[in-house]
Design an enzyme around this catalytic site. Structure first.
Site, PDB file in Angstrom:
ATOM      1  N   ASP A 187       0.759  -1.261   0.000  1.00  0.00           N
ATOM      2  CA  ASP A 187       0.000   0.000   0.000  1.00  0.00           C
ATOM      3  C   ASP A 187       0.791   1.315   0.000  1.00  0.00           C
ATOM      4  O   ASP A 187       0.730   2.083  -0.928  1.00  0.00           O
ATOM      5  CB  ASP A 187      -0.961   0.020   1.190  1.00  0.00           C
ATOM      6  CG  ASP A 187      -1.838  -1.210   1.222  1.00  0.00           C
ATOM      7  OD1 ASP A 187      -1.550  -2.178   0.492  1.00  0.00           O
ATOM      8  OD2 ASP A 187      -2.810  -1.232   1.986  1.00  0.00           O
ATOM      9  N   GLU A 421       1.989  -8.557  11.957  1.00  0.00           N
ATOM     10  CA  GLU A 421       1.817  -8.192  10.546  1.00  0.00           C
ATOM     11  C   GLU A 421       3.175  -7.783   9.946  1.00  0.00           C
ATOM     12  O   GLU A 421       3.529  -8.168   8.848  1.00  0.00           O
ATOM     13  CB  GLU A 421       0.814  -7.032  10.459  1.00  0.00           C
ATOM     14  CG  GLU A 421       0.373  -6.697   9.054  1.00  0.00           C
ATOM     15  CD  GLU A 421      -0.625  -5.524   9.035  1.00  0.00           C
ATOM     16  OE1 GLU A 421      -0.899  -4.943  10.111  1.00  0.00           O
ATOM     17  OE2 GLU A 421      -1.117  -5.191   7.948  1.00  0.00           O
TER      18      GLU A 421
HETATM   19  C1  9WN Z   1      -5.850  -2.520   2.278  1.00  0.00           C
HETATM   20  C2  9WN Z   1      -4.859  -7.410   4.501  1.00  0.00           C
HETATM   21  C3  9WN Z   1      -4.198  -6.319   3.668  1.00  0.00           C
HETATM   22  C4  9WN Z   1      -3.023  -6.851   2.831  1.00  0.00           C
HETATM   23  C5  9WN Z   1      -2.204  -5.737   2.214  1.00  0.00           C
HETATM   24  C6  9WN Z   1      -1.804  -4.768   3.320  1.00  0.00           C
HETATM   25  C7  9WN Z   1      -3.050  -4.242   4.046  1.00  0.00           C
HETATM   26  C8  9WN Z   1      -5.146  -3.028   3.527  1.00  0.00           C
HETATM   27  C9  9WN Z   1      -5.080  -1.897   4.540  1.00  0.00           C
HETATM   28  O1  9WN Z   1      -3.750  -5.328   4.593  1.00  0.00           O
HETATM   29  O2  9WN Z   1      -3.847  -3.496   3.134  1.00  0.00           O
HETATM   30  O3  9WN Z   1      -6.033  -3.567   1.379  1.00  0.00           O
HETATM   31  O4  9WN Z   1      -6.126  -1.537   5.070  1.00  0.00           O
HETATM   32  O5  9WN Z   1      -4.012  -1.386   4.791  1.00  0.00           O
HETATM   33  O6  9WN Z   1      -1.028  -3.735   2.827  1.00  0.00           O
HETATM   34  O7  9WN Z   1      -1.065  -6.252   1.576  1.00  0.00           O
HETATM   35  O8  9WN Z   1      -3.520  -7.662   1.821  1.00  0.00           O
HETATM   36  O9  9WN Z   1      -3.911  -8.087   5.259  1.00  0.00           O
END
Ligand code: 9WN
Length: 453
Positions: A187, A421
């Site tokens: 992101d 995470e």
């Molecule tokens: C937006 C779920 C996801 C991962 C992504 C990570 C984060 C989300 C957020 O979490 O993104 O999709 O709200 O930040 O960057 O890689 O799939 O774990």
């Protein structure tokens, strides 16, 4: 039993228990796995691919169900959304941002899934990798059910890959265009900074930062970035999620090297799957050839000995040194002499630079860069999914010493800190969501790797 072996057993038990806790039941043996409690209360696209790898080692029905649930959200044009908002009484979708109300897919696009609410953007396609991995495990038990599993998923996968190779690569370049940083899975990576700063968002409706109720703001994307995420999502909505319109004038269009690399790996698996059930492989061969031709020509930077993304709007490579720059290594397409050229970069200590890092793993951004932030999400911390990929890449090139080193430090980190995470490379502190599914799942996969001895 040796001490090391006993520790591995304990860790395996802990990882399974962490993953099991994130199972969200929909009744009648149906369900899916959330990435983490609180912060991520739905099903995410590439997460579930990593998650299926973990389950495949101890609960095959659940690995299969994970993918079945994900594909309930597939659109009729093949697009597989990045979030599937399954209806689960425990979670109130109206509080989540950007939630189903915002995306409003069913009323905006005729392609949207009729079964379940979803977002309208995608993520790196891990599914064919997971399907092939599960198939190999099923094969050890019963050939007939293994084949019928492939037959169930083949049409969904071919539809997804076809969507990506046509709508996301209308130029037939072999590289995939993303429309939003969320599609990359990385992101707020500095990879997107320049492209995002070009955008001057006007009139963004108020939105709620759900994430900041769960994680400290210094570990999450800035308001500046978030405004642009919302703005880009609104732009896509204005174009009715129509790829033709988006490909013409959307303000964020980037050929993503990590996404394209994962699709290549997935295409190779889809080729195996097709052969196994006697389906034509011609189209898939065409897709893989395109990537093989393009990735070096378009993405390789000979000065820096790294792979970069390509911005379709500025028509330039994005020269930002992040962990993603090593990803094409996992394709096995590079000749040994080329890998040698990269060897200074394929080195965790080099990524860490002069700063004293507590952990010897690949961090998302090199410490020496001015955009490095050791606690901020994709701007410095260590992520286990990318380290898992690079661990596989190192083994592919017989770089066993480096692979062992990485494995040792990764397992040591999770034993001490738990399944976070991401982690600060400087302090080793676990950050973001606790009990994060793909961290647990990929540790299960690593611990089951037979070549560890
Ligand atoms: C937006 C779920 C996801 C991962 C992504 C990570 C984060 C989300 C957020 O979490 O993104 O999709 O709200 O930040 O960057 O890689 O799939 O774990």
């Amino acid at each position: 039993m040796k001490r090391g072996e006993a520790n591995r057993k304990i860790l395996l038990k802990q990882a399974k228990s962490a993953l099991n806790k994130n199972w969200s039941s929909l009744g009648k043996n149906q369900g899916y796995t959330i990435p983490a409690q609180g912060l991520y209360p739905f099903q995410w696209n590439w997460d579930s691919g990593f998650i299926a790898y973990g389950y495949s080692h101890y609960n095959l029905p659940r690995a299969i169900e994970e993918l079945r649930s994900l594909f309930k959200g597939q659109w009729s044009n093949g697009m597989l959304p990045h979030i599937i908002f399954h209806k689960n009484n425990k979670i109130d979708t109206k509080d989540y941002s950007l939630g189903p109300k915002f995306w409003d897919t069913k009323s905006i696009s005729k392609n949207a899934s009729k079964k379940v609410d979803t977002s309208a953007i995608t993520q790196p396609p891990m599914q064919a990798l997971a399907v092939w991995h599960i198939y190999k495990a099923l094969l050890k038990k019963n050939k007939k059910s293994a084949i019928s599993f492939l037959k169930e998923f083949y049409p969904k996968l071919i539809k997804l890959h076809n969507y990506l190779h046509t709508q996301r690569d209308p130029e037939e370049s072999g590289l995939i265009t993303i429309y939003h940083p969320w599609e990359s899975g990385f992101d707020n990576s500095p990879r997107w900074d320049k492209a995002l700063r070009r955008i001057k968002p006007k009139k963004i409706p108020e939105y709620n930062r759900w994430d900041l109720q769960h994680v400290k703001s210094r570990s999450r994307p800035s308001k500046e970035d978030y405004d642009r995420y919302v703005y880009l999502a609104l732009e896509l909505k204005k174009k009715k999620y129509d790829d033709k319109k988006i490909n013409k004038s959307h303000p964020f269009r980037i050929k993503d090297k990590v996404f394209s690399t994962i699709l290549y790996l997935a295409d190779i698996r889809l080729h195996h799957i097709s052969s196994e059930i006697q389906k034509s492989t011609i189209k898939i061969e065409d897709w893989t050839r395109r990537f093989e031709k393009a990735f070096y020509r378009k993405l390789w930077n000979n000065e820096d000995k790294l792979f970069y993304d390509f911005d379709l709007i500025s028509k330039r490579q994005i020269k930002i040194r992040t962990i993603g720059a090593l990803m094409p290594l996992v394709t096995g397409l590079l000749e040994r002499k080329e890998v040698n050229k990269m060897s200074k970069n394929i080195n965790t200590a080099n990524f860490c630079g002069k700063k004293i890092c507590k952990i010897n793993l690949f961090q998302s951004v090199e410490s020496k860069e001015n955009y490095f932030r050791h606690e901020n999400y994709w701007r410095g911390p260590v992520w286990l999914n990318i380290n898992w990929f690079l661990w596989r890449g190192l083994k592919l090139y017989g770089m066993n010493k480096q692979a062992k080193h990485l494995e040792h430090h990764l397992l040591d980190l999770v034993s001490k800190k738990g399944f976070y995470e991401y982690y600060s490379p400087i302090t080793g502190e676990g950050l973001g969501a606790k009990n994060f599914s793909w961290s647990a799942s990929l540790v299960i996969d690593m611990l089951n790797d037979k070549s560890h001895e």
